[in-house]
Design an enzyme around this catalytic site. Sequence first.
Site, PDB file in Angstrom:
ATOM      1  N   SER A  61       0.839  -1.201   0.000  1.00 43.86           N
ATOM      2  CA  SER A  61       0.000   0.000   0.000  1.00 43.86           C
ATOM      3  C   SER A  61       0.872   1.248   0.000  1.00 43.86           C
ATOM      4  O   SER A  61       2.052   1.206   0.350  1.00 43.86           O
ATOM      5  CB  SER A  61      -0.913   0.018   1.223  1.00 43.86           C
ATOM      6  N   HIS A 101      -0.452   3.646   4.842  1.00 42.56           N
ATOM      7  CA  HIS A 101       0.158   3.029   6.030  1.00 42.56           C
ATOM      8  C   HIS A 101       0.168   4.035   7.189  1.00 42.56           C
ATOM      9  O   HIS A 101      -0.108   3.687   8.335  1.00 42.56           O
ATOM     10  CB  HIS A 101       1.582   2.573   5.716  1.00 42.56           C
ATOM     11  N   SER A 108       3.642  -7.543   1.760  1.00 46.14           N
ATOM     12  CA  SER A 108       5.092  -7.321   1.816  1.00 46.14           C
ATOM     13  C   SER A 108       5.651  -7.504   3.227  1.00 46.14           C
ATOM     14  O   SER A 108       6.849  -7.731   3.391  1.00 46.14           O
ATOM     15  CB  SER A 108       5.405  -5.897   1.354  1.00 46.14           C
TER      16      SER A 108
HETATM   17  N1  SAH Z   1      -0.517  -4.548   3.952  1.00 47.13           N
HETATM   18  C1  SAH Z   1       0.029  -5.115   2.734  1.00 47.13           C
HETATM   19  C2  SAH Z   1      -1.045  -5.109   1.679  1.00 47.13           C
HETATM   20  C3  SAH Z   1      -0.858  -6.181   0.676  1.00 47.13           C
HETATM   21  S1  SAH Z   1      -2.148  -6.188  -0.569  1.00 47.13           S
HETATM   22  C4  SAH Z   1       1.219  -4.303   2.282  1.00 47.13           C
HETATM   23  O1  SAH Z   1       1.152  -3.074   2.388  1.00 47.13           O
HETATM   24  O2  SAH Z   1       2.200  -4.872   1.800  1.00 47.13           O
HETATM   25  C5  SAH Z   1      -3.423  -7.097   0.228  1.00 47.13           C
HETATM   26  C6  SAH Z   1      -3.041  -8.464   0.680  1.00 47.13           C
HETATM   27  O3  SAH Z   1      -4.193  -9.099   1.186  1.00 47.13           O
HETATM   28  C7  SAH Z   1      -2.502  -9.371  -0.422  1.00 47.13           C
HETATM   29  O4  SAH Z   1      -1.212  -9.760  -0.052  1.00 47.13           O
HETATM   30  C8  SAH Z   1      -3.465 -10.543  -0.450  1.00 47.13           C
HETATM   31  O5  SAH Z   1      -2.830 -11.791  -0.695  1.00 47.13           O
HETATM   32  C9  SAH Z   1      -4.059 -10.484   0.945  1.00 47.13           C
HETATM   33  N2  SAH Z   1      -5.393 -11.096   1.086  1.00 47.13           N
HETATM   34  C10 SAH Z   1      -6.445 -11.007   0.246  1.00 47.13           C
HETATM   35  N3  SAH Z   1      -7.497 -11.731   0.702  1.00 47.13           N
HETATM   36  C11 SAH Z   1      -7.083 -12.288   1.894  1.00 47.13           C
HETATM   37  C12 SAH Z   1      -7.721 -13.136   2.851  1.00 47.13           C
HETATM   38  N4  SAH Z   1      -8.983 -13.588   2.694  1.00 47.13           N
HETATM   39  N5  SAH Z   1      -7.005 -13.504   3.939  1.00 47.13           N
HETATM   40  C13 SAH Z   1      -5.728 -13.071   4.126  1.00 47.13           C
HETATM   41  N6  SAH Z   1      -5.072 -12.285   3.243  1.00 47.13           N
HETATM   42  C14 SAH Z   1      -5.744 -11.880   2.136  1.00 47.13           C
END
Ligand code: SAH
Length: 274
Positions: free
Chosen positions: A60, A65, A110
């Site tokens: 994000s 964040h 990430s």
């Molecule tokens: N906070 C992370 C956001 C990653 S994008 C960052 O800033 O790096 C959103 C993430 O949610 C993805 O990695 C995806 O795999 C995860 N996601 C989607 N559906 C999900 C679920 N039902 N349970 C757990 N994770 C999930």
Amino acid sequence: MAWRSSGTSNAELVENLWRNKLITQPLVKSAFLKVDRAHYAPSAPYDDSPQPIGLRATISAPHMHANAVESLLPFLLPKLQPGRQTAPGVASVEGLQGRPRRVLDIGSGSGYLTHVLAELVGETGVVVGLEHIKELKELGERNMAKSPEGRYLLDTGRARFRVGDGRKGWAEPKPTAAQPGVGGPAATGAQAETETEGKDEEGGWDAIHVGAAAVELHEELVRQLRSPGRMFIPVEDADDWEQYIWTVDKDEDGVVKKQRLYGVRYVPLTDAPK
Ligand code: SAH
């Protein structure tokens, strides 16, 4: 807002977030300064924009964040014993005593935010990063292991990554042996997993961050909030197809208050790909 806070280094990015009042609290700023986004974003780590991290996931944008951490902060910092006050302007959580904090970061991707949150909960706190894709859970772990600070958080169990469906929340498995500090004699040859030793493994979460857009305010997540506790979650609006950040607060008496804040764009919270 994306162009305004970008920088050429982690420090410059954080300084710009601060100048633009996207970070307003000194403790949040110092936590962001401790975590180099270059360890988590494979491209343009100091741009104030989301970046792809593979498997249809994104890290994000820094301002999102920042918003999330600013909102959750009262539920992240170690709770002080009654009568103790935080020194004004205190810039570090080290040394603060109190009830261990438990924080759940759903869709940890990430691992960046999991790391920032773990910097804030103090020595006794626990942050669980939950992913439904095993490769992304491992990516979070690998990214965090790039810095000595991150390796310390992993080694001590203050930060942990788990695989599961975030819509159901998460319960850490109970330590197997007599739990320290629950009345009985000092555990002889305590067999509690070392990573959970001395940690508060009671259920529930002081703070839940959801990093992907949900189709609803999942009741199970609200149930898993402690009293008091707060959840920060993007939710699809069935009426206008837009997504909005919601906060869900549960007060000391268990009374729940839901608030819709502002429009956002997140990847969806879904079933795990087959
Ligand atoms: N906070 C992370 C956001 C990653 S994008 C960052 O800033 O790096 C959103 C993430 O949610 C993805 O990695 C995806 O795999 C995860 N996601 C989607 N559906 C999900 C679920 N039902 N349970 C757990 N994770 C999930």
